[in-house]
Design an enzyme around this catalytic site. Structure first.
Site: not given
Length: 107
Positions: A31-32, A46-48
């Protein structure tokens, strides 16, 4: 609501697990958390990335994540290609963590 729960997390890349729609099966993920510096995003996101090949998409599914390991700080990249290379490195690091956990569990 999701961004409120991220309040205690520093911007960066995290390793952990994800599961869909309260199912028991979990998947490894990266995750970012942050502002997506390469794209000048003004809002924290949040990017997963789930490290699994699915047979179909899972739009409109509930995604639960558990971030367990901090991999690196958020960074800005000189090009999109550099960003993609960093993402591949993040996956390689996560896979190494998986391998080490599996080896430790086998002992």
């Amino acid at each position: 609501e999701v961004l409120k729960k991220l309040k205690g997390f520093s911007p960066g890349i995290y390793y952990g697990s994800a599961r869909l729609d309260d199912k028991e099966e979990t998947y490894d993920m990266i995750a970012s958390v942050g502002w997506n510096l390469h794209f000048d995003n003004p809002q924290r996101t949040i990017e997963v990335y789930i490290m699994h090949e699915f047979e179909s998409d899972f739009y409109d599914s509930l995604l639960e994540i558990n971030m367990t390991t901090f991999l690196r700080s958020e960074a800005s990249f000189p090009s999109f290609d550099h960003l993609i290379k960093a993402m591949h490195c993040d996956v390689a690091i996560a896979q190494k963590i998986l391998h080490e956990k599996a080896a430790a569990a086998a002992q």
